[in-house]
Scaffold this motif. Structure first.
Motif, PDB file in Angstrom:
ATOM      1  N   SER A   1      49.277  24.630  16.993  1.00 14.52           N
ATOM      2  CA  SER A   1      48.685  25.239  18.167  1.00 14.52           C
ATOM      3  C   SER A   1      48.559  24.197  19.256  1.00 14.52           C
TER       4      SER A   1
ATOM      5  N   ILE B   1      43.498  32.152   5.386  1.00 13.05           N
ATOM      6  CA  ILE B   1      44.499  32.650   6.339  1.00 13.05           C
ATOM      7  C   ILE B   1      45.214  33.850   5.737  1.00 13.05           C
TER       8      ILE B   1
ATOM      9  N   LEU C   1      55.133  28.894   7.275  1.00 12.91           N
ATOM     10  CA  LEU C   1      55.549  30.234   6.841  1.00 12.91           C
ATOM     11  C   LEU C   1      56.897  30.126   6.158  1.00 12.91           C
TER      12      LEU C   1
ATOM     13  N   LEU D   1      48.326  30.047  17.177  1.00 15.68           N
ATOM     14  CA  LEU D   1      49.467  29.221  16.768  1.00 15.68           C
ATOM     15  C   LEU D   1      50.635  29.516  17.705  1.00 15.68           C
TER      16      LEU D   1
ATOM     17  N   HIS E   1      46.169  35.317  17.594  1.00 16.61           N
ATOM     18  CA  HIS E   1      44.844  35.255  16.986  1.00 16.61           C
ATOM     19  C   HIS E   1      43.925  34.392  17.853  1.00 16.61           C
TER      20      HIS E   1
ATOM     21  N   LEU F   1      49.516  35.706  14.183  1.00 16.53           N
ATOM     22  CA  LEU F   1      49.197  34.271  14.161  1.00 16.53           C
ATOM     23  C   LEU F   1      49.230  33.694  15.569  1.00 16.53           C
ATOM     24  N   ARG F   2      50.191  34.131  16.354  1.00 17.36           N
ATOM     25  CA  ARG F   2      50.320  33.574  17.696  1.00 17.36           C
ATOM     26  C   ARG F   2      49.154  34.005  18.576  1.00 17.36           C
TER      27      ARG F   2
ATOM     28  N   VAL G   1      50.474  25.451   9.983  1.00 12.37           N
ATOM     29  CA  VAL G   1      50.634  26.578   9.076  1.00 12.37           C
ATOM     30  C   VAL G   1      52.124  26.679   8.788  1.00 12.37           C
TER      31      VAL G   1
ATOM     32  N   LEU H   1      41.878  24.414  11.082  1.00  9.77           N
ATOM     33  CA  LEU H   1      42.256  25.718  10.536  1.00  9.77           C
ATOM     34  C   LEU H   1      41.566  25.924   9.197  1.00  9.77           C
TER      35      LEU H   1
ATOM     36  N   TRP I   1      43.016  30.977  16.069  1.00 11.71           N
ATOM     37  CA  TRP I   1      44.095  30.094  15.601  1.00 11.71           C
ATOM     38  C   TRP I   1      45.053  29.749  16.726  1.00 11.71           C
TER      39      TRP I   1
ATOM     40  N   ILE J   1      45.313  37.538   7.245  1.00 13.69           N
ATOM     41  CA  ILE J   1      46.588  38.175   7.605  1.00 13.69           C
ATOM     42  C   ILE J   1      46.672  39.537   6.946  1.00 13.69           C
TER      43      ILE J   1
END
Lengths: 202, 221, 380
Positions: free
Chosen positions: A116, A9, A126, A58, A53, A50-51, A124, A3, A56, A13
């Motif tokens: 991921s 990131i 959050l 994730l 992308h 994020l999921r 990552v 990543l 990525w 975003i």
């Protein structure tokens, strides 16, 4: 493929979700696992980004943690000019030290660790924060994005009192239904049979 | 063929059943209360306190430093320090525990008290048949019930005990040499500048040490 | 399309009366004090809500009140069948948090005890699963016979059979003797034979296949989205093993395969454990061949009164049940400010309802058995 650093990131975003504000929170420990603080209004959109992308992906939310940060009081000494009565009765303006206390409101925090499974990278982190610890304890739920967060968000609700808006089934999970308090909060006092705090020696 | 898998499985059970008459690996059961397996050296149950020599009160190694009390994860140890002092195995005056209780109904046998003890005073026992009919009084072990002689430790943990005894003998040896050197120095000083009260006190301490030493050194072998 | 996965399936009854059954908490098939509120239409499950917390003791709060060292024996009690891997997960997180190094011999010994733990857990799980299916006693006793040998090894190494309390941040509590390693070598020479027997016992059994194949199917996408981990995830065909992904410890030095399932049903989950037991033996053989001499504890590490710098760390390992993680926040004092466990058992239960809907109530028992839960970890 690894990543990119958190700053990149964050930039991506903010470019991908209009209006989202993301703050990087640096981690001082040797693990150097930095995190991203999201604003509640756009958290859901950011999570979906994020999921889905393409680089990525994730897709795997490992861990949801509730954290309690109680109200803190900081006191600082400030110099103030004041009229002071001297012993002989005369008043004069002097510089006096005064302790000023500022109350920093606490908050509850939900921390999400993402990995991921498809790209086999991570992590990552959050963070979502509530307004305070008493009446404004709402954050958006990310269960609609990752179902794996379902039980853990319930647990954070149960033990910390964080209300996850949009959670499909927000009930107590470990404590019984009639239970009133939030036992994992730092200021929780058990009803009887108190656990002594272990004093730590150097 | 339908049923083949079932027959295959039955062959396995048959092999285990008949095998248990010939192969030791297949029959591992022992008839517990009558038949007992030896416990391994490292095996641990609950902690006990060690003492040297014959007298549990005089030889108790614990100096009531309360480190184990603070480190114990479930906090099952309760110690109260004594008001007076007694000499330890190197002759240094130390306090001793007036009260030393372990609530074994709370203890989880984690061995952290043993690890943190700097005085080799607490060790793990191997007695596991401890059930009683009174869950409050009989599971609170006092100093009297906890004190066990070093010989017992040597019997249940031979390797560990040998290592500890060797180390302690060495420490005692060093302390003795040091005390002797200090005494010689004190004597020389006293001879040089006539007798003064503090020297007399110091030599009194030194005299107590060798007697205690002989006792400690005698017990391990 | 992805979001369609998240809509919970609802089983619509065609006709008949609905009966509510509370399975547990003292039901023999629930592997502890676990309850399922089941709504039934005849024999079919329409709705299922897992209810747990009967064994809740607020493990996290207890650990936050104690020093970093004091939490290690408590981690033994999470998944009480696999205390070695629990220790490892926690010490790995502390090592990340405080930046500690581990001697090489300790890393090898950690792999050895963790793989032995995995073996005995999987053997025990298969025994219990088959017991749930009606193969009363026999497979379970065979499994326990082998497990007993492994537990004896744990006892002679760490002093306790189940509550080992063996690992420390920066290494291990005690070193293994040469004799102990020889005993492990002698044992693992026997293990492949045991797995062969155990597999032949019921693998091709027609009744077992009829019961398990196609039961409790967990689709791949749902498994990922619901954070399912461990053998259960791999049974759904997702190649994700933290030993391979993170290479924590010295796992990058061993060659082993990650078995993958195809259908994600109970049978695949059962086979997954059998296959993993074989791979575990392979890792053990390599680890025992390569284990170096040396210390097992970094002498610079302060066990008592460890005070990591303020910050946080998440450490995770592949425990026999799935991803076991520990998230620690330090505020610079001797206690963790926040101590969080990622319990694989609890998170794997998220999709229990989805797997059970539409099946008979007898299948619920084996689906739950194939999830492999230990209530000490679910409830904490």
């Amino acid at each position: 493929m690894a990543l990119p650093p958190v700053e990149q990131i964050k930039a991506q975003i903010e470019a991908g979700v209009p209006g989202a504000s993301v703050t990087v929170i640096l981690n001082g420990s040797p693990s150097a696992q930095h995190s991203l603080l999201l604003d509640p209004a756009h958290a859901r959109a950011v999570a979906e980004l994020l999921r889905d992308h393409s680089e990525w992906r994730l897709d795997y939310c490992t861990l949801v943690t509730g954290v309690d940060w109680p109200d803190t009081e900081t006191s600082e000494k400030v110099k103030v000019r004041k009229f002071v009565k001297a012993a002989d009765g005369t008043e004069s303006e002097q510089e006096v030290d005064e302790v000023r206390k500022t109350k920093v409101p606490g908050y509850l925090e939900a921390v999400y660790h993402l990995f991921s499974m498809e790209k086999k990278h991570g992590q990552v982190v959050l963070r979502l924060r509530t307004g305070n610890r008493t009446d404004d304890t709402h954050v958006p739920s990310l269960t609609p994005v990752w179902r794996g967060a379902e039980f853990q968000e319930r647990e954070a609700f149960d033990l910390y009192g964080i209300v996850f808006d949009g959670h499909p089934d927000l009930r107590r999970i470990l404590m019984w239904d009639g239970f009133k308090d939030y036992p994992m909060r730092k200021d929780y006092v058990p009803p009887a049979d108190e656990i002594p705090v272990i004093e730590v020696h150097s | 063929m339908l049923g083949e898998g079932i027959i295959q499985g039955l062959v396995e059970t048959a092999r285990n059943f008949f095998g248990s008459y010939v192969e030791k690996d297949r029959l591992t059961t022992v008839q517990y209360p009558e038949e007992r397996l030896p416990l391994p050296e490292a095996s641990r149950v609950f902690p006990f306190l060690l003492y040297d020599g014959k007298d549990p009160d005089a030889g108790l190694r614990c100096v009531a430093c309360q480190i184990c009390e603070k480190e114990c994860p479930p906090r099952c140890i309760h110690i109260e320090k004594s008001k007076d002092k007694k000499p330890d195995f190197v002759g240094k005056m130390q306090v001793y525990p007036a009260v030393f209780d372990i609530d074994v109904s709370v203890c989880m046998s984690c061995q952290i008290c043993v690890e943190v003890c700097p005085f080799d005073a607490i060790r793990m026992d191997k007695v596991f048949e401890l059930s009683t009919d009174n869950r409050f009084r009989k599971l609170l072990y006092t100093k009297k019930e906890l004190s066990k002689p070093n010989e017992y430790y040597q019997k249940i943990h031979p390797l560990e005990a040998a290592e500890t005894d060797e180390r302690r003998a060495k420490e005692a040896e060093e302390a003795k040499a040091k005390a002797a050197a200090a005494e010689a120095a004190a004597k020389a000083k006293a001879a040089a500048a006539a007798a003064t009260p503090p020297v007399g006190e110091a030599s009194g301490n030194g005299a107590a040490a060798p007697a205690k030493l002989a006792e400690t050194k005698g017990s391990p072998q | 399309m992805r979001d369609a996965l998240l809509d919970r399936p609802v089983y619509e009854p065609e006709e008949g009366e609905i009966m509510e059954v509370s399975m547990g908490p003292h039901h023999p098939s629930t592997h502890g004090v676990f309850r399922m509120d089941v709504k039934l239409e005849g024999e079919r499950v329409m709705k299922l809500k897992p209810v747990f917390g009967y064994l809740h003791r607020n493990h996290e709060k207890i650990a936050e009140h104690g020093a970093y060292l004091a939490a290690i024996p408590y981690t033994d009690r999470l998944d009480y069948l696999c205390s070695m891997t629990n220790n490892w997960g926690y010490v790995l997180a502390v090592e990340k948090l405080a930046g500690l190094q581990v001697p090489e011999r300790a890393e090898y010994l950690r792999v050895i005890v963790a793989e032995l733990t995995r073996f005995q857990n999987h053997a025990g799980l298969i025994g219990f699963l088959l017991q749930d299916m009606g193969a009363s006693g026999t497979p379970l006793m065979y499994a326990f016979r082998e497990r007993e040998k492994i537990l004896d090894l744990f006892e002679s190494l760490s002093g306790a059979r189940m509550m080992c309390n063996y690992m420390r941040f920066g290494g291990l509590r005690v070193d293994a003797t040469k004799e102990w390693l020889d005993e492990v070598r002698a044992l693992i020479a026997l293990l492949p034979g045991f797995v062969d027997e155990f597999e032949a016992l019921l693998r091709a059994n027609e009744i077992l296949m009829a019961r398990t194949q196609g039961t409790g199917v967990l689709p791949r996408e749902l498994a990922i989205n619901a954070s399912v981990t461990g053998p259960m995830l791999r049974a759904s065909g997702v190649n994700y093993d933290i030993r391979k992904v993170d290479h924590y410890g010295v796992y990058d030095r061993f060659s082993f395969k990650v078995p993958l399932g195809e259908h994600g049903d109970v049978y695949d989950r059962y086979m997954m454990r059998l296959l993993e037991m074989r791979e575990t033996v392979k890792i053990l053989e390599q680890a025992l061949k390569d284990i170096p001499e040396g210390p097992v504890m970094d002498p610079k590490v302060r066990l008592r009164g460890l005070r990591p710098k303020a910050g946080e760390a998440y450490g995770r390992i592949e425990s026999p049940k799935g991803e076991l993680g520990f998230f620690l926040i330090s505020d610079g004092t001797g206690n963790p400010y926040r101590y969080r466990v990622r319990p694989p058992c609890m998170i794997n239960l998220t999709i229990l309802e989805d797997m059970c809907l539409g099946h008979n109530i007898a299948d619920v028992v084996i689906i739950l058995g194939s999830v492999d839960i230990v209530l000490g970890e679910v409830d904490r």
